[in-house]
Design an enzyme around this catalytic site. Structure first.
Site, short mmCIF file in Angstrom:
data_model
loop_
_atom_site.label_atom_id
_atom_site.label_comp_id
_atom_site.label_asym_id
_atom_site.label_seq_id
_atom_site.Cartn_x
_atom_site.Cartn_y
_atom_site.Cartn_z
N GLU A 1 -9.86 -10.14 -7.27
CA GLU A 1 -8.88 -9.06 -7.11
C GLU A 1 -7.73 -9.19 -8.11
OE1 GLU A 1 -10.02 -8.59 -2.39
OE2 GLU A 1 -8.04 -9.37 -2.93
N HIS B 1 -2.16 -5.40 1.68
CA HIS B 1 -3.47 -6.03 1.56
C HIS B 1 -3.26 -7.52 1.33
CE1 HIS B 1 -7.45 -7.05 -0.02
NE2 HIS B 1 -6.82 -7.67 -1.00
N ARG C 1 2.77 -6.51 8.90
CA ARG C 1 2.13 -5.30 9.44
C ARG C 1 2.80 -4.86 10.74
NH1 ARG C 1 -4.01 -6.95 7.69
NH2 ARG C 1 -4.13 -5.68 5.80
N LYS D 1 0.82 -1.21 0.00
CA LYS D 1 0.00 0.00 0.00
C LYS D 1 0.86 1.27 0.00
CE LYS D 1 -3.90 -2.27 2.34
NZ LYS D 1 -4.86 -2.16 3.47
N PHE E 1 -15.05 4.33 7.54
CA PHE E 1 -13.71 4.70 7.07
C PHE E 1 -13.55 4.62 5.55
CE2 PHE E 1 -13.67 0.20 8.39
CZ PHE E 1 -13.26 -0.42 7.21
N ARG F 1 -2.49 -14.34 5.03
CA ARG F 1 -3.11 -13.54 6.10
C ARG F 1 -2.29 -13.70 7.39
NH1 ARG F 1 -7.39 -9.96 4.81
NH2 ARG F 1 -8.05 -10.22 6.96
N TYR G 1 -12.44 -1.48 -3.24
CA TYR G 1 -12.89 -1.63 -1.86
C TYR G 1 -14.40 -1.39 -1.72
CZ TYR G 1 -8.26 -2.27 0.28
OH TYR G 1 -7.04 -2.78 0.66
N ASN H 1 -1.90 0.39 6.73
CA ASN H 1 -1.36 -0.86 7.27
C ASN H 1 -0.51 -1.67 6.30
OD1 ASN H 1 -3.47 -1.75 5.76
ND2 ASN H 1 -4.59 -2.73 7.43
N THR I 1 -5.22 -6.66 11.06
CA THR I 1 -5.49 -5.38 10.38
C THR I 1 -4.86 -4.22 11.14
OG1 THR I 1 -7.62 -6.32 9.70
CG2 THR I 1 -7.35 -3.94 9.44
P1 ATP Z 1 -7.10 -5.70 3.60
O1 ATP Z 1 -8.45 -6.03 3.00
O2 ATP Z 1 -6.53 -4.39 3.09
O3 ATP Z 1 -6.13 -6.85 3.47
P2 ATP Z 1 -8.06 -6.45 6.18
O4 ATP Z 1 -8.75 -7.55 5.45
O5 ATP Z 1 -7.12 -6.81 7.28
O6 ATP Z 1 -7.27 -5.51 5.17
P3 ATP Z 1 -10.55 -5.01 6.17
O7 ATP Z 1 -11.54 -5.12 7.26
O8 ATP Z 1 -10.81 -5.72 4.88
O9 ATP Z 1 -9.12 -5.44 6.77
O10 ATP Z 1 -10.33 -3.46 5.89
C1 ATP Z 1 -9.78 -3.02 4.65
C2 ATP Z 1 -8.84 -1.88 4.92
O11 ATP Z 1 -9.57 -0.74 5.40
C3 ATP Z 1 -7.80 -2.12 6.02
O12 ATP Z 1 -6.68 -2.84 5.59
C4 ATP Z 1 -7.43 -0.71 6.41
O13 ATP Z 1 -6.54 -0.12 5.44
C5 ATP Z 1 -8.78 -0.02 6.33
N1 ATP Z 1 -9.45 -0.06 7.65
C6 ATP Z 1 -10.01 -1.12 8.26
N2 ATP Z 1 -10.53 -0.80 9.46
C7 ATP Z 1 -10.29 0.54 9.62
C8 ATP Z 1 -10.59 1.49 10.63
N3 ATP Z 1 -11.24 1.13 11.75
N4 ATP Z 1 -10.18 2.77 10.45
C9 ATP Z 1 -9.54 3.14 9.32
N5 ATP Z 1 -9.24 2.30 8.31
C10 ATP Z 1 -9.60 1.00 8.45
MG MG Z 2 -9.96 -7.24 3.73
#
Ligand code: ATP
Ligand code: MG
Length: 138
Positions: A127, A116, A103, A10, A58, A86, A50, A113, A92
């Site tokens: 994706e 992805h 991370r 990212k 968010f 993962r 997304y 973070n 996350t």
């Molecule tokens: P990713 O899909 O990017 O691998 P993830 O699966 O761990 O991450 P998701 O719940 O899918 O987490 O959230 C997608 C992305 O949205 C996160 O990686 C982060 O960049 C952002 N995000 C998630 N939760 C928050 C939050 N509470 N505040 C701000 N940004 C958030």
């Molecule tokens: Mg995710």
């Protein structure tokens, strides 16, 4: 169980110069790269990628952040790729990520973070197709 997953490095991580170190950790953890691209998402493209998070508070912040700078997109192969990746990236929220995870080492915050990782075989396919044509993968 499929043997492929999809990842992005990212904008926070690419801008801090962590691209090489993250790719190195991914490869040393047993993933092989099946497609790779250095690119930058428009806000519309980040919003589409997304879209599943559209209703989350968010979402706007996420779209702004993911279109703020260059990213690496990649398709990765390994047995049990989705779950193992993962595990390699960690929670996350980097504050909750296990020691040694990508991370934990490279992320800035729950929003920024570093990486992805796909959350299912189905989403890994969707994706990967979002970023790569048939010519760009093998
Ligand atoms: P990713 O899909 O990017 O691998 P993830 O699966 O761990 O991450 P998701 O719940 O899918 O987490 O959230 C997608 C992305 O949205 C996160 O990686 C982060 O960049 C952002 N995000 C998630 N939760 C928050 C939050 N509470 N505040 C701000 N940004 C958030
Ligand atoms: Mg995710």
């Amino acid at each position: 169980m499929s043997n492929r997953t999809f990842t992005m490095i990212k904008p926070d991580a690419t801008s801090k110069g962590y691209t090489g170190a993250i790719l190195d950790q991914i490869i040393k953890s047993g993933f092989s790269i099946k497609a790779l691209k250095w690119t930058k998402l428009t806000p519309a493209q980040a919003g589409e990628f997304y879209a599943v998070h559209k209703e989350r508070p968010f979402y706007g912040e996420l779209v702004d952040y993911m279109s703020s700078g260059p990213i690496i997109a990649a398709i990765l192969e390994k047995d049990n790729a989705v779950a193992d990746f993962r595990k390699l990236i960690g929670a996350t929220n980097p504050a909750q990520a296990e020691e040694g995870t990508i991370r934990k080492k490279f992320a800035t915050s729950i929003a920024e973070n570093a990486v992805h990782g796909s959350d299912s075989d189905e989403n890994a396919m969707i994706e990967g197709d979002f970023f790569f044509s048939k010519l760009e993968r093998f």
